[in-house]
Design an enzyme around this catalytic site. Structure first.
Site, PDB file in Angstrom:
ATOM      1  N   SER A  86     -35.171 -12.012 -25.491  1.00 33.02           N
ATOM      2  CA  SER A  86     -34.595 -13.010 -24.733  1.00 33.02           C
ATOM      3  C   SER A  86     -35.551 -13.516 -23.454  1.00 33.02           C
ATOM      4  O   SER A  86     -36.112 -12.781 -22.848  1.00 33.02           O
ATOM      5  CB  SER A  86     -33.271 -12.281 -24.345  1.00 33.02           C
ATOM      6  OG  SER A  86     -32.516 -13.344 -23.179  1.00 33.02           O
ATOM      7  N   ASN A 104     -41.958 -11.571 -13.626  1.00 33.22           N
ATOM      8  CA  ASN A 104     -40.955 -12.868 -13.545  1.00 33.22           C
ATOM      9  C   ASN A 104     -39.894 -12.679 -12.719  1.00 33.22           C
ATOM     10  O   ASN A 104     -39.211 -11.649 -12.624  1.00 33.22           O
ATOM     11  CB  ASN A 104     -40.681 -13.335 -15.168  1.00 33.22           C
ATOM     12  CG  ASN A 104     -39.592 -12.920 -15.373  1.00 33.22           C
ATOM     13  OD1 ASN A 104     -38.284 -13.246 -15.123  1.00 33.22           O
ATOM     14  ND2 ASN A 104     -39.613 -11.779 -16.159  1.00 33.22           N
ATOM     15  N   ASN A 113     -26.751  -8.450 -21.559  1.00 31.49           N
ATOM     16  CA  ASN A 113     -27.824  -8.186 -20.564  1.00 31.49           C
ATOM     17  C   ASN A 113     -27.162  -7.494 -19.314  1.00 31.49           C
ATOM     18  O   ASN A 113     -27.003  -8.101 -18.597  1.00 31.49           O
ATOM     19  CB  ASN A 113     -28.533  -9.249 -20.233  1.00 31.49           C
ATOM     20  CG  ASN A 113     -29.670  -9.159 -19.398  1.00 31.49           C
ATOM     21  OD1 ASN A 113     -29.846  -8.295 -18.970  1.00 31.49           O
ATOM     22  ND2 ASN A 113     -30.172 -10.418 -19.025  1.00 31.49           N
ATOM     23  N   CYS A 165     -30.847  -7.388 -16.375  1.00 26.96           N
ATOM     24  CA  CYS A 165     -31.703  -8.172 -15.398  1.00 26.96           C
ATOM     25  C   CYS A 165     -31.797  -8.063 -13.938  1.00 26.96           C
ATOM     26  O   CYS A 165     -31.159  -7.800 -13.470  1.00 26.96           O
ATOM     27  CB  CYS A 165     -30.948  -9.696 -15.821  1.00 26.96           C
ATOM     28  SG  CYS A 165     -32.199 -10.967 -14.687  1.00 26.96           S
ATOM     29  N   LYS A 213     -28.269  -4.465 -24.053  1.00 24.43           N
ATOM     30  CA  LYS A 213     -29.710  -4.344 -23.574  1.00 24.43           C
ATOM     31  C   LYS A 213     -29.670  -3.642 -22.502  1.00 24.43           C
ATOM     32  O   LYS A 213     -29.334  -4.087 -21.264  1.00 24.43           O
ATOM     33  CB  LYS A 213     -30.222  -5.611 -23.544  1.00 24.43           C
ATOM     34  CG  LYS A 213     -31.566  -5.669 -23.147  1.00 24.43           C
ATOM     35  CD  LYS A 213     -32.329  -7.087 -23.525  1.00 24.43           C
ATOM     36  CE  LYS A 213     -33.692  -7.191 -23.067  1.00 24.43           C
ATOM     37  NZ  LYS A 213     -34.179  -8.480 -23.246  1.00 24.43           N
ATOM     38  N   ILE A 229     -36.525  -2.064 -23.983  1.00 19.52           N
ATOM     39  CA  ILE A 229     -36.094  -2.321 -22.481  1.00 19.52           C
ATOM     40  C   ILE A 229     -36.437  -3.727 -22.042  1.00 19.52           C
ATOM     41  O   ILE A 229     -37.074  -4.393 -22.750  1.00 19.52           O
ATOM     42  CB  ILE A 229     -36.906  -1.348 -21.548  1.00 19.52           C
ATOM     43  CG1 ILE A 229     -38.518  -1.673 -21.906  1.00 19.52           C
ATOM     44  CG2 ILE A 229     -36.759   0.173 -21.981  1.00 19.52           C
ATOM     45  CD1 ILE A 229     -39.543  -1.016 -20.742  1.00 19.52           C
ATOM     46  N   THR A 251     -37.269  -5.718 -18.437  1.00 17.79           N
ATOM     47  CA  THR A 251     -38.388  -5.512 -17.343  1.00 17.79           C
ATOM     48  C   THR A 251     -38.371  -4.262 -16.569  1.00 17.79           C
ATOM     49  O   THR A 251     -37.261  -4.047 -16.152  1.00 17.79           O
ATOM     50  CB  THR A 251     -38.614  -6.801 -16.891  1.00 17.79           C
ATOM     51  OG1 THR A 251     -37.619  -7.230 -16.215  1.00 17.79           O
ATOM     52  CG2 THR A 251     -39.133  -7.918 -17.631  1.00 17.79           C
ATOM     53  N   GLY A 256     -45.037  -7.312 -20.744  1.00 21.44           N
ATOM     54  CA  GLY A 256     -46.160  -7.142 -21.497  1.00 21.44           C
ATOM     55  C   GLY A 256     -46.906  -5.822 -21.588  1.00 21.44           C
ATOM     56  O   GLY A 256     -46.261  -4.979 -21.491  1.00 21.44           O
TER      57      GLY A 256
END
Ligand code: FMN
Length: 307
Positions: A25, A73, A131, A134, A169, A195, A197, A221
Site C-alpha cells: 500500500s 516518508n 492499516n 501508519c 497490517k 511490517i 514502516t 526499503g
C-alpha cells in the site's frame, strides 16, 4: 507449477491469489498508475493507497527523504476518500483479473468500521487491509497497532462491519509484535500483513531543522529487511493465520526468504520507486527459483526455514 495461495481460508468469500506477489500500500497508487509499465494483471494482488472516510491532503512538504538503503516518508495518508474510491476506482478494478485489496485507515475505531461497511459488497474490491500501523497520522493509525487491546478492538469492529476478508497490517513500532498478532487473530482477522514502516527522522544540518515537514517519518526499503524478516518469523510462530510479509523486498531471493520464514504471500513496496517492474521481476524470479529447485508447489517453500 502451482503458485496459488489462499489468504482467507476461514472467510466465506476466501482470497485466492494466482501467485504470492502483491504490491504494498502507498507504493503502487490505485494500480492504474503502473498499468502502462507492465501487465499488472499477472500479479497476485494489488493493495491500493490507504483510504480514509474523507479525502486527505496529507502532511506538509517535504515528505520524502532518501536515506542509506532506504526511504523516509511522511505522506500522511493523502488520498481521495472512500466515496470517490468507490465511484471512480472500483468500477475499473471490477474489470480486472487481479484482485484489488483496499487499505483503510482511521482516527477512531468508528471510522474504520464505517469505511469497512461502505466497501462491503462493492464490485471490484476483494478484501480489506486494515492499516493500524501508519506512523504519519496525528491521531489513530499506529497508535492502534502498538497495543494488543486496541489492535483487537479495531479488528473486531472491522470484521463486524464487512463480510470481506480482513487483513490486519501490523506496525514494527511496538515492544512485542507477536502479542499484537495473537490479539488480532483472536479478534477474527483472516490474515496478518507486516511490517509497515519503522519510525525515523533526518536532520538538515545547514538549516539545523528536521528535514521532513512532519519532523518524523516512516523508514522503508532494503534497510529494514532483516528486521521485517525477523518479525515475520516471530509472528508466523505465534499465529495459525496466513501471513503476508513486507519490508525491503527488492529481489526474488528477498521474497523467498520471507516465504521460508512463514509468509504465504509477500508485498513489494519501495522497490517499485526505483524499478516500476519490481513486483513482476520478483514473481518471475520466484518462478525461476522453483524451476531450478524442482519445487512443484509454492506450499513446499512456505515456512521451509522453520521446519
Ligand atoms: C511513500 C510510502 C507510502 C506508504 N503509504 C502506506 C499506506 O497508505 N498504507 C500502508 O498500510 N502502508 C503504507 N506504506 C508502507 C508500505 O506499504 C510498506 O509496509 C513499507 O514501505 C515497507 O515495505 P517496503 O520496504 O517494501 O517499502 C507506505 C510506504 C511508502 C514508502
Amino acid at each position: 507449477m502451482n503458485l496459488s495461495v489462499q489468504l482467507a481460508p476461514r472467510n466465506q468469500h476466501g482470497l485466492l491469489l494466482a501467485n504470492p506477489v502483491m504490491t504494498a500500500s502507498g507504493t503502487f497508487g490505485y494500480g492504474t498508475e503502473y498499468s502502462h509499465t507492465f501487465d499488472i494483471q499477472k500479479l497476485g494482488a494489488i493493495v491500493c493507497k490507504a483510504t480514509t472516510l474523507e479525502p486527505r491532503d496529507g502532511n506538509p512538504q517535504p515528505r520524502l527523504a532518501e536515506t542509506s538503503c532506504g526511504v523516509l516518508n511522511s505522506i500522511g495518508l493523502q488520498n481521495i476518500g472512500v466515496n470517490a474510491l468507490i465511484k471512480e476506482k472500483a468500477p475499473l478494478w471490477a474489470r480486472w483479473q487481479v484482485p484489488v485489496i483496499v487499505n483503510i485507515a482511521g482516527e477512531t475505531i468508528d471510522q474504520y468500521a464505517k469505511i469497512a461497511n461502505e466497501l462491503d459488497g462493492v464490485a471490484g474490491i476483494s478484501a480489506i487491509e486494515v492499516n493500524i500501523s501508519c506512523p504519519n497520522m496525528r491521531a489513530g493509525g499506529a497508535e492502534f497497532g502498538a497495543n494488543p487491546k486496541s489492535a483487537a478492538k479495531v479488528t473486531a469492529a472491522v470484521k463486524a462491519a464487512t463480510s470481506l476478508p480482513v487483513l490486519v497490517k501490523l506496525t514494527p513500532n511496538t515492544s512485542d509484535i507477536a502479542k499484537v498478532a495473537v490479539a488480532v487473530a483472536e479478534a477474527g482477522a483472516d490474515a496478518i500483513s507486516l511490517i509497515n514502516t519503522l519510525k525515523g527522522m533526518v536532520i538538515d544540518i545547514t538549516r539545523r531543522r528536521p528535514l521532513l515537514g512532519n519532523i518524523t517519518g516512516g523508514l522503508s526499503g532494503p534497510a529494514i529487511k532483516p528486521a521485517a524478516l525477523y518479525m515475520v518469523y516471530e509472528v508466523a510462530g505465534a499465529v495459525e493465520l496466513p501471513i503476508i510479509g513486507c519490508g525491503g523486498i527488492t529481489t526474488a531471493s528477498d521474497a523467498i526468504e520471507f516465504i521460508m520464514a512463514g509468509a504465504s504471500a509477500i508485498q513489494v513496496g519501495t522497490a517499485s520507486f526505483a524499478n516500476p517492474r519490481a513486483p513482476l521481476d520478483v514473481l518471475e524470479g520466484i518462478e525461476q527459483f522453483m524451476k531450478k529447485e524442482g519445487v512443484k508447489d509454492i506450499a513446499e517453500l512456505i515456512g521451509a526455514a522453520r521446519r
